[in-house]
Design a protein around this motif. Structure first.
Motif, PDB file in Angstrom:
ATOM      1  N   ALA A 106       0.825  -1.209   0.000  1.00 13.43           N
ATOM      2  CA  ALA A 106       0.000   0.000   0.000  1.00 13.43           C
ATOM      3  C   ALA A 106       0.860   1.260   0.000  1.00 13.43           C
ATOM      4  N   ASP A 107       2.013   1.197   0.681  1.00 10.84           N
ATOM      5  CA  ASP A 107       2.912   2.357   0.753  1.00 10.84           C
ATOM      6  C   ASP A 107       3.702   2.567  -0.527  1.00 10.84           C
ATOM      7  N   ASN A 108       3.855   1.497  -1.308  1.00  8.50           N
ATOM      8  CA  ASN A 108       4.782   1.540  -2.438  1.00  8.50           C
ATOM      9  C   ASN A 108       4.129   0.905  -3.667  1.00  8.50           C
ATOM     10  N   VAL A 109       2.969   1.406  -4.027  1.00  2.00           N
ATOM     11  CA  VAL A 109       2.146   0.779  -5.055  1.00  2.00           C
ATOM     12  C   VAL A 109       2.899   0.624  -6.378  1.00  2.00           C
ATOM     13  N   GLU A 110       3.676   1.629  -6.762  1.00  2.00           N
ATOM     14  CA  GLU A 110       4.297   1.621  -8.090  1.00  2.00           C
ATOM     15  C   GLU A 110       5.429   0.619  -8.210  1.00  2.00           C
ATOM     16  N   ASP A 143       4.395  -4.203  -5.319  1.00  2.00           N
ATOM     17  CA  ASP A 143       3.081  -4.755  -5.063  1.00  2.00           C
ATOM     18  C   ASP A 143       3.178  -6.126  -4.401  1.00  2.00           C
ATOM     19  N   VAL A 144       2.011  -6.701  -4.093  1.00  2.00           N
ATOM     20  CA  VAL A 144       1.956  -7.967  -3.366  1.00  2.00           C
ATOM     21  C   VAL A 144       2.662  -9.084  -4.130  1.00  2.00           C
ATOM     22  N   ASP A 145       2.491  -9.143  -5.453  1.00  2.00           N
ATOM     23  CA  ASP A 145       3.148 -10.188  -6.241  1.00  2.00           C
ATOM     24  C   ASP A 145       4.658 -10.186  -6.028  1.00  2.00           C
ATOM     25  N   ARG A 146       5.254  -9.012  -6.058  1.00  2.00           N
ATOM     26  CA  ARG A 146       6.698  -8.918  -5.900  1.00  2.00           C
ATOM     27  C   ARG A 146       7.126  -9.360  -4.501  1.00  2.00           C
ATOM     28  N   LEU A 147       6.418  -8.892  -3.515  1.00  2.00           N
ATOM     29  CA  LEU A 147       6.794  -9.193  -2.138  1.00  2.00           C
ATOM     30  C   LEU A 147       6.601 -10.669  -1.805  1.00  2.00           C
ATOM     31  N   VAL A 148       5.539 -11.265  -2.290  1.00  2.00           N
ATOM     32  CA  VAL A 148       5.293 -12.686  -2.021  1.00  2.00           C
ATOM     33  C   VAL A 148       6.375 -13.546  -2.669  1.00  2.00           C
ATOM     34  N   VAL A 159      21.283 -22.195   3.283  1.00  6.84           N
ATOM     35  CA  VAL A 159      22.224 -21.833   2.219  1.00  6.84           C
ATOM     36  C   VAL A 159      23.197 -20.791   2.774  1.00  6.84           C
ATOM     37  N   ALA A 160      24.472 -20.983   2.547  1.00  6.17           N
ATOM     38  CA  ALA A 160      25.496 -20.121   3.151  1.00  6.17           C
ATOM     39  C   ALA A 160      25.508 -18.734   2.524  1.00  6.17           C
ATOM     40  N   GLY A 161      25.776 -17.737   3.355  1.00  4.70           N
ATOM     41  CA  GLY A 161      26.005 -16.397   2.831  1.00  4.70           C
ATOM     42  C   GLY A 161      25.048 -15.352   3.356  1.00  4.70           C
ATOM     43  N   ASP A 162      25.313 -14.107   2.963  1.00  4.64           N
ATOM     44  CA  ASP A 162      24.497 -12.970   3.359  1.00  4.64           C
ATOM     45  C   ASP A 162      23.543 -12.587   2.225  1.00  4.64           C
ATOM     46  N   VAL A 163      22.799 -11.520   2.435  1.00  6.38           N
ATOM     47  CA  VAL A 163      21.744 -11.102   1.515  1.00  6.38           C
ATOM     48  C   VAL A 163      22.146  -9.783   0.856  1.00  6.38           C
ATOM     49  N   VAL A 164      21.915  -9.689  -0.443  1.00  6.06           N
ATOM     50  CA  VAL A 164      22.348  -8.538  -1.228  1.00  6.06           C
ATOM     51  C   VAL A 164      21.162  -7.962  -1.997  1.00  6.06           C
ATOM     52  N   GLU A 165      21.057  -6.631  -1.977  1.00  4.60           N
ATOM     53  CA  GLU A 165      20.112  -5.939  -2.852  1.00  4.60           C
ATOM     54  C   GLU A 165      20.874  -4.872  -3.621  1.00  4.60           C
ATOM     55  N   ALA A 166      20.929  -5.004  -4.932  1.00  5.15           N
ATOM     56  CA  ALA A 166      21.628  -4.042  -5.777  1.00  5.15           C
ATOM     57  C   ALA A 166      20.594  -3.171  -6.473  1.00  5.15           C
ATOM     58  N   GLY A 167      20.446  -1.950  -5.971  1.00 10.48           N
ATOM     59  CA  GLY A 167      19.408  -1.048  -6.434  1.00 10.48           C
ATOM     60  C   GLY A 167      18.303  -0.979  -5.399  1.00 10.48           C
ATOM     61  N   CYS A 168      18.590  -0.337  -4.269  1.00  8.50           N
ATOM     62  CA  CYS A 168      17.653  -0.373  -3.144  1.00  8.50           C
ATOM     63  C   CYS A 168      16.694   0.806  -3.114  1.00  8.50           C
ATOM     64  N   HIS A 169      16.977   1.875  -3.873  1.00  5.67           N
ATOM     65  CA  HIS A 169      16.117   3.052  -3.925  1.00  5.67           C
ATOM     66  C   HIS A 169      15.888   3.552  -2.494  1.00  5.67           C
ATOM     67  N   GLY A 181      14.395   2.000  -0.075  1.00  2.16           N
ATOM     68  CA  GLY A 181      14.426   0.945   0.927  1.00  2.16           C
ATOM     69  C   GLY A 181      13.115   0.266   1.228  1.00  2.16           C
ATOM     70  N   ASN A 182      12.089   0.452   0.403  1.00  2.00           N
ATOM     71  CA  ASN A 182      10.805  -0.176   0.691  1.00  2.00           C
ATOM     72  C   ASN A 182      10.833  -1.690   0.525  1.00  2.00           C
ATOM     73  N   THR A 183      11.702  -2.206  -0.319  1.00  2.00           N
ATOM     74  CA  THR A 183      11.931  -3.650  -0.379  1.00  2.00           C
ATOM     75  C   THR A 183      12.989  -4.065   0.639  1.00  2.00           C
ATOM     76  N   SER A 184      13.931  -3.196   0.892  1.00  8.63           N
ATOM     77  CA  SER A 184      15.036  -3.497   1.808  1.00  8.63           C
ATOM     78  C   SER A 184      14.530  -3.823   3.209  1.00  8.63           C
ATOM     79  N   VAL A 185      13.543  -3.078   3.697  1.00 10.14           N
ATOM     80  CA  VAL A 185      13.037  -3.342   5.038  1.00 10.14           C
ATOM     81  C   VAL A 185      12.372  -4.711   5.103  1.00 10.14           C
ATOM     82  N   PHE A 186      11.784  -5.140   4.007  1.00  8.05           N
ATOM     83  CA  PHE A 186      11.183  -6.470   3.954  1.00  8.05           C
ATOM     84  C   PHE A 186      12.262  -7.547   4.023  1.00  8.05           C
TER      85      PHE A 186
END
Length: 220
Positions: free
Chosen positions: A11-15, A18-23, A37-47, A49-54
């Motif tokens: 709802a905060d980040n409609v554009e 959306d739910v499909d992406r997050l699920v 699975v070994a290792g850490d988590v990477v996000e390249a292109g975080c804008h 941070g609306n996906t980053s917090v998830f």
């Protein structure tokens, strides 16, 4: 983790989230963490941070010992290549303070933040091993550089998702304005055992993914 967070983030980040992406991100990241699975988590292109917090919330839920690494120029998009036809240099720019505000809003600690162009940060600032990577660079060169540096560090069984991978043949609803990411992926994986699969949703989801070390049988 309560699914309420998915609905609130969508709802905060409609554009952009959306739910499909997050699920689909929930499935991919949680499965690698639960399976160890070994290792850490990477996000390249975080804008902002609306996906980053998830991603951070999922880490806290399933494997709090893992770390999240975020990469962004905080200067917007770079110069487009000949393969990029949507938006221009500087578009989608956010400030580092916007990212920090998003984490503060959700009451989450700041992860490892790597500010700069991908060709400056990824070669030397990636974790040694990666269990999950979300690549959202929008442009051909950004995705190609991300793949070149993240894929070798992706552990066996690790999952890599590329946003804006539009394969209209396999998913006619996919958002098709960013032409560069699919070309970059198809070229990169042309000589790799893994091939990019397509994730779909009820809307315009354009996600491609691979699981390191897993090769689909013929006809799959």
């Amino acid at each position: 983790m309560d699914n309420d967070m998915i609905l609130k983030l969508a709802a905060d980040n409609v554009e952009y989230g959306d739910v499909d992406r997050l699920v689909n991100i929930y499935w991919a990241l949680s499965s690698t963490l639960v399976q160890g699975v070994a290792g850490d988590v990477v996000e390249a292109g975080c804008h902002a941070g609306n996906t980053s917090v998830f991603l951070q919330r999922l880490i806290e839920e399933f494997a709090p010992e893992r770390e999240l690494h975020l990469y962004d120029s905080f200067e917007g998009l770079p110069e487009p290549s000949e393969h990029d036809t949507f938006l221009t240099a500087g578009a989608l720019k956010v400030d580092l303070t916007d990212l920090k505000a998003t984490f503060e809003k959700w009451g989450l600690p700041l992860p490892n933040i790597h500010a700069g162009w991908f060709d400056e940060t990824l070669p030397t600032q990636l974790p040694d091993r990666v269990c999950f990577a979300y690549l959202d660079g929008d442009y051909y060169d950004s995705i190609r550089v991300s793949l070149e540096h993240v894929y070798p560090r992706l552990s066996d069984g690790g999952i890599l998702i590329v946003d804006d991978y539009c394969d209209s043949g396999r998913n006619p609803q996919a958002f098709d304005r960013f032409s560069g990411p699919k070309r970059a992926c198809d070229e990169f994986f042309a000589d790799k055992p893994e091939k990019v699969s397509v994730l779909v949703g009820t809307g315009d989801l354009a996600f491609g993914y691979i699981r390191k070390g897993w090769v689909a049988p013929p006809g799959h």
